[in-house]
Design an enzyme around this catalytic site. Structure first.
Site, PDB file in Angstrom:
ATOM      1  N   LEU A  12     -16.180 -27.622  33.912  1.00  0.00           N
ATOM      2  CA  LEU A  12     -17.477 -28.298  34.000  1.00  0.00           C
ATOM      3  C   LEU A  12     -18.400 -27.718  32.943  1.00  0.00           C
ATOM      4  CD1 LEU A  12     -19.707 -30.019  35.332  1.00  0.00           C
ATOM      5  CD2 LEU A  12     -19.967 -28.207  37.030  1.00  0.00           C
ATOM      6  N   GLY A  17     -23.762 -33.256  26.505  1.00  0.00           N
ATOM      7  CA  GLY A  17     -24.057 -34.453  25.725  1.00  0.00           C
ATOM      8  C   GLY A  17     -24.316 -34.203  24.255  1.00  0.00           C
ATOM      9  N   SER A  18     -24.501 -32.936  23.869  1.00  0.00           N
ATOM     10  CA  SER A  18     -24.799 -32.653  22.462  1.00  0.00           C
ATOM     11  C   SER A  18     -24.617 -31.172  22.170  1.00  0.00           C
ATOM     12  CB  SER A  18     -26.240 -33.063  22.116  1.00  0.00           C
ATOM     13  OG  SER A  18     -27.170 -32.270  22.856  1.00  0.00           O
ATOM     14  N   ILE A  20     -23.922 -27.364  21.361  1.00  0.00           N
ATOM     15  CA  ILE A  20     -22.903 -26.410  21.785  1.00  0.00           C
ATOM     16  C   ILE A  20     -22.124 -26.942  22.984  1.00  0.00           C
ATOM     17  CG2 ILE A  20     -22.547 -24.108  22.794  1.00  0.00           C
ATOM     18  CD1 ILE A  20     -24.929 -23.150  21.068  1.00  0.00           C
ATOM     19  N   VAL A  65     -30.037 -30.233  36.016  1.00  0.00           N
ATOM     20  CA  VAL A  65     -29.660 -28.905  36.507  1.00  0.00           C
ATOM     21  C   VAL A  65     -30.801 -28.173  37.202  1.00  0.00           C
ATOM     22  CG1 VAL A  65     -27.831 -28.633  34.791  1.00  0.00           C
ATOM     23  CG2 VAL A  65     -30.139 -27.764  34.285  1.00  0.00           C
ATOM     24  N   TYR A 160     -38.886 -19.966  26.291  1.00  0.00           N
ATOM     25  CA  TYR A 160     -37.450 -20.024  25.995  1.00  0.00           C
ATOM     26  C   TYR A 160     -36.844 -18.627  25.929  1.00  0.00           C
ATOM     27  CZ  TYR A 160     -33.134 -20.850  23.352  1.00  0.00           C
ATOM     28  OH  TYR A 160     -31.834 -20.881  22.951  1.00  0.00           O
ATOM     29  N   ILE A 193     -27.866 -22.031  15.231  1.00  0.00           N
ATOM     30  CA  ILE A 193     -26.725 -22.945  15.234  1.00  0.00           C
ATOM     31  C   ILE A 193     -27.239 -24.350  14.916  1.00  0.00           C
ATOM     32  CG2 ILE A 193     -24.759 -23.795  16.559  1.00  0.00           C
ATOM     33  CD1 ILE A 193     -24.764 -20.739  16.158  1.00  0.00           C
ATOM     34  N   THR A 195     -27.747 -27.425  15.764  1.00  0.00           N
ATOM     35  CA  THR A 195     -27.805 -28.327  16.912  1.00  0.00           C
ATOM     36  C   THR A 195     -29.166 -29.014  16.918  1.00  0.00           C
ATOM     37  OG1 THR A 195     -28.822 -26.774  18.468  1.00  0.00           O
ATOM     38  CG2 THR A 195     -26.415 -26.646  18.208  1.00  0.00           C
TER      39      THR A 195
END
Length: 252
Positions: A12, A17-18, A20, A65, A160, A193, A195
């Site tokens: 899981l 959806g995008s 990593i 989530v 964050y 990264i 993304t």
């Protein structure tokens, strides 16, 4: 041949959806796992599934989530589909809105904490309960996605960086709690990264960061996904509560 020996296992991946998360789905499917792609955006999860080899054995699930009811409904949905719980979990869902610290509202702060930290908690707890309730010998593996910024900090990303620091602490506490139940918990700390998450960073700032990355470039999502696959697999069987940096040398 599966290098990580994941043939037939159910994995899981949140945030699938995008970025990593999607790269993890691709690597795990390549290694023979049946992948449950979970994301708040159902359309992007379906797009990810369409990219996976043997797409008919994989599953797309829409899940928030940060909402316990949504998480529990998602777990019931794929348990009904596969008839057994997943044994692998990647907590990759996350958000990183930027705003000056003095302008950050309480609502903005809580939204980031709810998705990045509370979401990791809710997913891990539901995964653990379902796996332990399944009966028989338990062999599970969880990898949480934190960030190197949890160590370094960054202006205008205070919610964050704080949430990702919490993910590191949660990883270590859950690792200690769950290892004797047959579940290993580890995490990765990606650097910059390529993304969608880094898109709000302007070009000047990105170039500034590149100069202090010893490898001289941003990382690719698949480079993080390979580290995650290793931590999920039995090849990392003696790694518990580990936090691996995937940063090109940034902050080493």
């Amino acid at each position: 041949m599966s290098f990580y020996n994941m043939l037939g296992k159910i994995a899981l991946v949140t945030g699938g959806g995008s970025g990593i998360g999607r790269a993890c789905c691709e690597v795990l499917a390549r290694e023979g796992a049946r992948v449950v792609v979970a994301d708040i955006n159902l359309q992007t999860t379906q797009e990810t599934v369409s990219l996976l080899p043997g797409s008919q054995q994989h599953m797309a699930v829409g899940v928030d989530v940060s909402d316990k009811g949504s998480v529990e409904a998602a777990f019931k949905s794929f348990h009904k589909n596969y008839g057994e719980p997943p044994s692998l979990l990647v907590n990759s869902a996350g958000i990183a809105p930027m705003s000056p610290f003095t302008d950050t509202s309480e609502e903005e702060w809580m939204k980031v904490i709810d998705v990045n930290l509370k979401g990791t908690f809710l997913m891990t707890q539901s995964f653990t309960k379902m796996l332990l309730d399944g009966g028989g010998e338990v062999q599970g593996s969880i990898v949480n996605v934190s960030s190197i910024l949890a160590k370094s900090g960054l202006p205008s990303l205070e919610p964050y960086t704080a949430s990702k620091g919490g993910v590191i602490s949660l990883t270590k506490s859950c690792a200690a709690s769950l290892i004797r139940k047959g579940i290993r918990v580890n995490c990765v700390l990606p650097g910059m990264i390529t993304t969608p998450m880094i898109q709000p960073l302007n070009e000047v700032y990105q170039k500034k960061v590149m100069k202090i990355i010893p490898q001289g470039r941003a990382g690719h999502p698949h480079e993080v996904a390979e580290a995650i696959a290793f931590l999920l697999s039995d090849r990392s069987s003696y790694m518990v509560g580990s936090c691996i940096e995937v940063t090109g040398g940034y902050m080493m």
